[in-house]
Write a protein that holds these residues in place. Structure first.
Motif, short mmCIF file in Angstrom:
data_model
loop_
_atom_site.label_atom_id
_atom_site.label_comp_id
_atom_site.label_asym_id
_atom_site.label_seq_id
_atom_site.Cartn_x
_atom_site.Cartn_y
_atom_site.Cartn_z
N THR A 1 12.95 6.21 -0.86
CA THR A 1 12.44 5.88 -2.19
C THR A 1 12.30 4.38 -2.44
O THR A 1 11.40 3.95 -3.16
CB THR A 1 13.35 6.46 -3.30
N LEU A 2 13.19 3.58 -1.87
CA LEU A 2 13.19 2.15 -2.16
C LEU A 2 12.60 1.36 -0.99
O LEU A 2 13.15 1.36 0.11
CB LEU A 2 14.60 1.65 -2.45
N LEU A 3 11.48 0.71 -1.25
CA LEU A 3 10.82 -0.10 -0.23
C LEU A 3 11.28 -1.55 -0.36
O LEU A 3 11.36 -2.10 -1.45
CB LEU A 3 9.30 -0.05 -0.41
N GLU A 4 11.59 -2.16 0.78
CA GLU A 4 11.94 -3.57 0.81
C GLU A 4 11.10 -4.27 1.87
O GLU A 4 11.03 -3.82 3.01
CB GLU A 4 13.42 -3.78 1.12
N ILE A 5 10.45 -5.35 1.47
CA ILE A 5 9.68 -6.16 2.41
C ILE A 5 10.30 -7.55 2.42
O ILE A 5 10.51 -8.17 1.37
CB ILE A 5 8.20 -6.24 2.00
N LYS A 6 10.61 -8.02 3.62
CA LYS A 6 11.25 -9.33 3.77
C LYS A 6 10.41 -10.17 4.72
O LYS A 6 10.10 -9.75 5.84
CB LYS A 6 12.67 -9.17 4.30
N ILE A 7 10.03 -11.36 4.25
CA ILE A 7 9.19 -12.26 5.04
C ILE A 7 9.90 -13.59 5.21
O ILE A 7 10.07 -14.33 4.23
CB ILE A 7 7.83 -12.48 4.36
N THR B 1 14.51 -16.71 -1.40
CA THR B 1 15.76 -17.38 -1.06
C THR B 1 15.42 -18.60 -0.21
O THR B 1 14.24 -18.89 0.02
CB THR B 1 16.70 -16.44 -0.28
N ASP B 2 16.43 -19.28 0.27
CA ASP B 2 16.17 -20.43 1.14
C ASP B 2 15.55 -20.00 2.46
O ASP B 2 14.87 -20.79 3.13
CB ASP B 2 17.47 -21.18 1.43
N GLN B 3 15.76 -18.72 2.82
CA GLN B 3 15.27 -18.24 4.12
C GLN B 3 14.09 -17.27 4.03
O GLN B 3 13.29 -17.19 4.96
CB GLN B 3 16.41 -17.52 4.88
N ASP B 4 13.97 -16.51 2.93
CA ASP B 4 13.02 -15.40 2.91
C ASP B 4 12.28 -15.28 1.58
O ASP B 4 12.75 -15.74 0.53
CB ASP B 4 13.75 -14.07 3.15
N TYR B 5 11.14 -14.57 1.67
CA TYR B 5 10.46 -14.02 0.50
C TYR B 5 10.74 -12.51 0.51
O TYR B 5 10.59 -11.86 1.55
CB TYR B 5 8.96 -14.26 0.57
N VAL B 6 11.15 -11.97 -0.64
CA VAL B 6 11.59 -10.57 -0.68
C VAL B 6 10.88 -9.82 -1.80
O VAL B 6 10.70 -10.34 -2.90
CB VAL B 6 13.12 -10.49 -0.89
N LEU B 7 10.48 -8.59 -1.49
CA LEU B 7 9.93 -7.67 -2.49
C LEU B 7 10.69 -6.36 -2.39
O LEU B 7 10.91 -5.84 -1.29
CB LEU B 7 8.45 -7.41 -2.23
N LYS B 8 11.11 -5.82 -3.54
CA LYS B 8 11.75 -4.51 -3.59
C LYS B 8 11.04 -3.67 -4.64
O LYS B 8 10.77 -4.15 -5.74
CB LYS B 8 13.24 -4.64 -3.93
N ALA B 9 10.76 -2.42 -4.29
CA ALA B 9 10.04 -1.56 -5.22
C ALA B 9 10.32 -0.10 -4.93
O ALA B 9 10.40 0.31 -3.77
CB ALA B 9 8.54 -1.82 -5.14
N GLU B 10 10.46 0.66 -5.99
CA GLU B 10 10.60 2.10 -5.86
C GLU B 10 9.23 2.71 -5.63
O GLU B 10 8.27 2.38 -6.35
CB GLU B 10 11.24 2.69 -7.12
N LEU B 11 9.12 3.57 -4.65
CA LEU B 11 7.83 4.19 -4.34
C LEU B 11 7.57 5.38 -5.25
O LEU B 11 8.51 5.99 -5.78
CB LEU B 11 7.81 4.66 -2.89
N PRO B 12 6.30 5.73 -5.44
CA PRO B 12 5.99 6.94 -6.21
C PRO B 12 6.64 8.16 -5.58
O PRO B 12 7.01 8.15 -4.40
CB PRO B 12 4.46 7.03 -6.12
N GLY B 13 6.75 9.22 -6.33
CA GLY B 13 7.45 10.40 -5.86
C GLY B 13 6.71 11.21 -4.82
O GLY B 13 7.21 12.21 -4.33
#
Length: 204
Positions: A173-179, A91-103
């Motif tokens: 379950t859902l990982l989000e990384i925001k930079i 986005t204009d402000q952030d880099y974002v990653l979203k991913a479902e983690l293994p079980g």
């Protein structure tokens, strides 16, 4: 009910010889041919930790410049078949990653930033029983790491502000990384340049 918690982002992990053993294509094929259901879930199609996530083999322990590519392009085949559990964007402000983690292993997932390599990594164990059987507790990342855990290392863009990295886990379950992106104070720079020009003019 949605549960969201923040994960501590560790800094400058100095584990000796971490990720020194590369995962090769032929080794990965033999590993996956075992037919282990957990292995398929952790490293299978669409997983953040799959070496084939980006359409061709890429060792997930090598830093990948994720945000130089569009997720719609790299993941188009997986998304068309409903296999993707990963998304990233800027986005204009952030880099974002979203991913479902293994079980498995989600309770011990780690997010680490390596300042020297300008990379962030997501890793965790998936095979606790195997680690204990072989007495590999703390240094599994320095051997054939895929037999004990998973990893995805990502190269950060130049304008990413690593000091403010945030990591969050939703419903375990859902990982989000925001930079956040670095904020450049153009007004301050302009004022500073004006002052320099004024000083030079006065001296002349």
């Amino acid at each position: 009910m949605t549960s969201k918690k923040q994960i501590e982002v560790l800094r400058d992990d100095q584990t000796t010889k971490k990720w020194c053993v590369a995962l090769r294509d032929d080794v990965f094929k033999r590993f996956m041919s075992q037919g282990n259901a957990t292995v398929n879930k952790v490293f299978g199609d669409g997983s953040l930790f799959s070496p084939l996530l980006f359409g061709k083999f890429f060792d997930p322990s090598d830093a990948f410049p994720l945000w130089e590519f569009e997720s719609d392009i790299l993941l188009c085949n997986l998304r068309s078949s409903g296999q993707s559990t990963v998304d990233w964007f800027r986005t204009d402000q952030d880099y974002v990653l979203k991913a479902e983690l293994p079980g498995i292993g989600k309770s011990s997932v780690q997010v680490v930033y390596n300042e020297n390599q300008k990379a962030v990594e997501v890793s965790g164990p998936w095979n606790q029983q195997q680690r204990e059987a072989k007495n590999i507790i703390n240094d599994w990342r320095s051997v054939n790491w895929w037999e004990y855990g998973y990893v995805r290392r990502l190269e950060l863009p130049e304008d990413a502000d690593w000091r403010k990295i945030g990591a969050y886990l939703t419903n375990d379950t859902l990982l989000e990384i925001k930079i956040p992106k670095k904020i450049f104070d153009f007004e301050s720079n302009t004022q500073e340049n004006d002052n320099v020009c004024t000083k030079i003019s006065d001296e002349v």
